[in-house]
Design an enzyme around this catalytic site. Structure first.
Site, PDB file in Angstrom:
ATOM      1  N   HIS A 198       0.802  -1.236   0.000  1.00  0.00           N
ATOM      2  CA  HIS A 198       0.000   0.000   0.000  1.00  0.00           C
ATOM      3  C   HIS A 198       0.834   1.284   0.000  1.00  0.00           C
ATOM      4  O   HIS A 198       0.292   2.377  -0.118  1.00  0.00           O
ATOM      5  CB  HIS A 198      -0.930   0.042   1.223  1.00  0.00           C
TER       6      HIS A 198
HETATM    7  C1  UD1 Z   1      -1.836   5.908   5.249  1.00  0.00           C
HETATM    8  C2  UD1 Z   1      -0.507   6.415   5.777  1.00  0.00           C
HETATM    9  C3  UD1 Z   1       0.528   5.317   5.737  1.00  0.00           C
HETATM   10  C4  UD1 Z   1       0.018   4.082   6.459  1.00  0.00           C
HETATM   11  C5  UD1 Z   1      -1.331   3.681   5.912  1.00  0.00           C
HETATM   12  C6  UD1 Z   1      -1.884   2.560   6.729  1.00  0.00           C
HETATM   13  C7  UD1 Z   1      -0.090   8.791   5.382  1.00  0.00           C
HETATM   14  C8  UD1 Z   1       0.672   9.759   4.588  1.00  0.00           C
HETATM   15  N1  UD1 Z   1      -0.007   7.513   4.997  1.00  0.00           N
HETATM   16  O1  UD1 Z   1      -1.632   5.577   3.894  1.00  0.00           O
HETATM   17  O2  UD1 Z   1       1.705   5.745   6.379  1.00  0.00           O
HETATM   18  O3  UD1 Z   1       0.951   3.055   6.286  1.00  0.00           O
HETATM   19  O4  UD1 Z   1      -2.236   4.772   5.984  1.00  0.00           O
HETATM   20  O5  UD1 Z   1      -2.804   1.808   6.012  1.00  0.00           O
HETATM   21  O6  UD1 Z   1      -0.735   9.138   6.335  1.00  0.00           O
HETATM   22  N2  UD1 Z   1      -8.970   4.843   0.962  1.00  0.00           N
HETATM   23  C9  UD1 Z   1     -10.226   4.286   0.895  1.00  0.00           C
HETATM   24  N3  UD1 Z   1     -10.870   4.012   2.070  1.00  0.00           N
HETATM   25  C10 UD1 Z   1     -10.335   4.266   3.293  1.00  0.00           C
HETATM   26  C11 UD1 Z   1      -9.063   4.840   3.337  1.00  0.00           C
HETATM   27  C12 UD1 Z   1      -8.380   5.125   2.159  1.00  0.00           C
HETATM   28  O7  UD1 Z   1     -10.760   4.039  -0.172  1.00  0.00           O
HETATM   29  O8  UD1 Z   1     -10.990   3.993   4.303  1.00  0.00           O
HETATM   30  C13 UD1 Z   1      -8.239   5.104  -0.314  1.00  0.00           C
HETATM   31  C14 UD1 Z   1      -8.538   6.477  -0.909  1.00  0.00           C
HETATM   32  O9  UD1 Z   1      -8.547   6.324  -2.292  1.00  0.00           O
HETATM   33  C15 UD1 Z   1      -7.302   7.261  -0.515  1.00  0.00           C
HETATM   34  C16 UD1 Z   1      -6.209   6.224  -0.510  1.00  0.00           C
HETATM   35  O10 UD1 Z   1      -6.845   5.031  -0.062  1.00  0.00           O
HETATM   36  O11 UD1 Z   1      -7.032   8.309  -1.410  1.00  0.00           O
HETATM   37  C17 UD1 Z   1      -5.056   6.565   0.391  1.00  0.00           C
HETATM   38  O12 UD1 Z   1      -5.492   6.774   1.721  1.00  0.00           O
HETATM   39  P1  UD1 Z   1      -4.643   7.686   2.718  1.00  0.00           P
HETATM   40  O13 UD1 Z   1      -5.202   7.647   4.084  1.00  0.00           O
HETATM   41  O14 UD1 Z   1      -4.406   9.011   2.141  1.00  0.00           O
HETATM   42  O15 UD1 Z   1      -3.230   6.999   2.738  1.00  0.00           O
HETATM   43  P2  UD1 Z   1      -2.857   5.471   2.918  1.00  0.00           P
HETATM   44  O16 UD1 Z   1      -2.288   4.985   1.640  1.00  0.00           O
HETATM   45  O17 UD1 Z   1      -3.983   4.735   3.520  1.00  0.00           O
HETATM   46  N1  UDP Z   2      -3.946  -5.542   8.615  1.00  0.00           N
HETATM   47  C1  UDP Z   2      -5.259  -5.973   8.756  1.00  0.00           C
HETATM   48  N2  UDP Z   2      -5.935  -6.368   7.644  1.00  0.00           N
HETATM   49  C2  UDP Z   2      -5.375  -6.384   6.412  1.00  0.00           C
HETATM   50  C3  UDP Z   2      -4.036  -5.938   6.276  1.00  0.00           C
HETATM   51  C4  UDP Z   2      -3.350  -5.515   7.406  1.00  0.00           C
HETATM   52  O1  UDP Z   2      -5.796  -5.993   9.858  1.00  0.00           O
HETATM   53  O2  UDP Z   2      -6.046  -6.770   5.439  1.00  0.00           O
HETATM   54  C5  UDP Z   2      -3.222  -5.062   9.804  1.00  0.00           C
HETATM   55  C6  UDP Z   2      -1.894  -5.727  10.057  1.00  0.00           C
HETATM   56  O3  UDP Z   2      -2.074  -6.877  10.838  1.00  0.00           O
HETATM   57  C7  UDP Z   2      -1.086  -4.650  10.755  1.00  0.00           C
HETATM   58  C8  UDP Z   2      -1.685  -3.361  10.232  1.00  0.00           C
HETATM   59  O4  UDP Z   2      -2.900  -3.716   9.578  1.00  0.00           O
HETATM   60  O5  UDP Z   2      -1.272  -4.673  12.151  1.00  0.00           O
HETATM   61  C9  UDP Z   2      -0.740  -2.719   9.283  1.00  0.00           C
HETATM   62  O6  UDP Z   2      -1.361  -1.655   8.629  1.00  0.00           O
HETATM   63  P1  UDP Z   2      -0.829  -1.080   7.270  1.00  0.00           P
HETATM   64  O7  UDP Z   2      -0.029  -2.104   6.576  1.00  0.00           O
HETATM   65  O8  UDP Z   2      -2.005  -0.538   6.581  1.00  0.00           O
HETATM   66  O9  UDP Z   2       0.038   0.166   7.732  1.00  0.00           O
HETATM   67  P2  UDP Z   2       1.561   0.334   8.225  1.00  0.00           P
HETATM   68  O10 UDP Z   2       1.817  -0.602   9.338  1.00  0.00           O
HETATM   69  O11 UDP Z   2       2.444   0.105   7.036  1.00  0.00           O
HETATM   70  O12 UDP Z   2       1.605   1.761   8.615  1.00  0.00           O
END
Ligand code: UD1
Ligand code: UDP
Length: 431
Positions: free
Chosen positions: A203
């Site tokens: 992601h």
């Molecule tokens: C964010 C964090 C990242 C973290 C990740 C955990 C920042 C800069 N990044 O990245 O460090 O590892 O969360 O998962 O804060 N979206 C949905 N539904 C949701 C949430 C997101 O559809 O509930 C989609 C939207 O298209 C959105 C994209 O995901 O534009 C990115 O979401 P965003 O929260 O901006 O960043 P993450 O990639 O989730």
């Molecule tokens: N996770 C989850 N469901 C999924 C994928 C990940 O519950 O389908 C959990 C995973 O066990 C971990 C956390 O989400 O605890 C990690 O989140 P993510 O990879 O989105 O963010 P990061 O840790 O890179 O910030």
């Protein structure tokens, strides 16, 4: 005030919330709404027994500036309304950055959980968020010794650093037996055999938004699926990007592409997998704690302890590297499982308790650093030898860094031979 807003923050702040509840500390739980789909947010509140948020800012997605700004506005207003003694956020997301900024600008001390991690890569939004949050926090909860040293070298005074372990260890220890059943249920549903499938999560912005990297990752997964079933619960960001660049259909034909899973389902599936391929921070840690071979599809990691423990290899994204190394790691699965060293390296399962006790103690006299320098506005950093009499200096100075006999950084005062203090020059001259 606990502020969270994404999947990993809900998971990693759960142990802090559980312990605050146990201690009977008053707290307010604010959800920024950076993640808002049920399976990216509420499912974790339900499974991990978190309370409903007192406030949901519902900021949703946007550019970095838009999203961060909306969270700052929301958190600032929440601080005005609830008047917390301290604001707590975790990790490296835009929610973390915005909470830190809004908190300190409202003259409310900020506490950073999982402080001091460094990938040394400023092109990552997460790295920028961490560096800022650490540097303005009054309390930094470093998960490891290495993270504490990173803080020390960023100029964070030692009195603001606590080594607590990572709260993810608390969560995994609490649920690792319970999730086995959840994992088995899913294995039946998807017709998978324990120990005979690869699990994938991708992601990160640097992977999803870089077409060369995304194409390589897809190629590697398709190639790997010729050897072992591949299961990929995809983050919504990744699904969108795959669709936008026309890679979704070919991936779906070869890989079991799923919606994001709940925590128990995911941890259950992880604990039975042959290998995990990921760019997630939390997944690198969980796999390490469970002794699951991990290939990190990145070029750096802010979790070097997982590499040191022997469960994680930083491989990049090129299929010629990813596939053979994955197959080799799968062969060595039981040898890697025996190492299981990460729990000790990144925490002992009591981080939530330690953090909440410190928060409870600190909250009564929480203040933001300020200094009256009328007598001597010239603040300097001085390296002193511990063999010198440093009493006069340490009264007025604060310890910024310490080094042992070999010149290695240390956070243990007993092994410190050279100490850097921040002090007014006047104080030095009078000595
Ligand atoms: C964010 C964090 C990242 C973290 C990740 C955990 C920042 C800069 N990044 O990245 O460090 O590892 O969360 O998962 O804060 N979206 C949905 N539904 C949701 C949430 C997101 O559809 O509930 C989609 C939207 O298209 C959105 C994209 O995901 O534009 C990115 O979401 P965003 O929260 O901006 O960043 P993450 O990639 O989730
Ligand atoms: N996770 C989850 N469901 C999924 C994928 C990940 O519950 O389908 C959990 C995973 O066990 C971990 C956390 O989400 O605890 C990690 O989140 P993510 O990879 O989105 O963010 P990061 O840790 O890179 O910030």
């Amino acid at each position: 005030m606990i502020v969270a807003g994404t999947r990993p923050e809900a998971i990693k702040l759960a142990p802090v919330i559980w312990s605050l509840e146990k201690l009977g500390v008053d707290y307010v739980f604010v959800w920024s709404g950076q993640h808002y789909d049920y399976e990216m947010s509420r499912v974790f509140f339900n499974q991990l027994g978190l309370p409903d948020p007192d406030l949901d800012l519902d900021v949703r997605s946007g550019s970095h500036a838009e999203q961060t700004a909306r969270i700052m506005i929301g958190v600032e207003k929440a601080i005005i309304d609830y008047k917390p003694s301290i604001v707590v956020a975790q990790g490296d997301t835009n929610t973390t950055l915005a909470s830190a900024l809004a908190s300190v600008k409202s003259l409310t001390p900020f506490a950073h959980v999982e402080a001091g991690l460094r990938s040394w890569d400023r092109t990552m939004p997460e790295e920028v968020n961490r560096v800022v949050a650490d540097s303005i926090a009054e309390l930094n909860f470093a998960p490891t010794w290495l993270a504490a040293v990173n803080l020390m070298h960023s100029g964070v005074p030692l009195k603001k650093i606590y080594v607590t372990g990572n709260t993810i260890v608390d969560v995994v220890y609490k649920y690792k037996d319970l999730v086995v059943e959840w994992g088995e249920k899913l294995l039946g549903e998807y017709k998978l055999e324990p120990g005979n499938y690869a699990l994938v999560t991708i992601h990160r912005q640097e992977n999803t938004d870089n077409q060369w990297r995304l194409e390589n990752i897809v190629k590697a997964l398709i190639e790997l699926s010729k050897h072992i079933p591949v299961v990929f619960p995809a983050h919504p960001r990744t699904t969108r990007r795959l669709e936008a660049v026309g890679l979704l259909e070919s991936l779906k034909k070869n890989v079991k592409l799923l919606s994001p899973l709940g925590y128990f389902e995911f941890l259950g599936l992880l604990s039975k997998s042959a290998i995990v391929l990921t760019d997630s921070g939390g997944v690198q840690e969980e796999a390490c704690i469970l002794g699951i071979p991990t290939l990190t599809l990145r070029y750096n990691t802010e979790r070097p302890e997982t590499v040191l423990a022997g469960s994680n290899i930083l491989v990049g994204v090129e299929p010629e590297k990813v596939v053979p190394i994955a197959l080799d790691m799968i062969k060595r699965r039981s040898e890697i499982a025996k190492k299981k060293g990460c729990g000790n390296l990144i925490g002992d399962g009591t981080a939530g308790e330690k953090i909440s006790k410190i928060l409870n103690k600190f909250k009564d006299d929480a203040t933001i650093e300020t200094r009256d320098t009328r007598e001597d506005p010239y603040i300097v950093h001085v390296l002193i030898d511990t063999s010198e009499n440093m009493e006069d200096l340490s009264v007025k100075g604060e310890i910024i860094a310490m080094y042992d006999d070999h010149g290695f950084p240390t956070i243990d005062i007993n092994s410190a031979r050279k100490i850097v203090i921040r002090v007014a020059k006047h104080c030095l001259l009078t000595k």
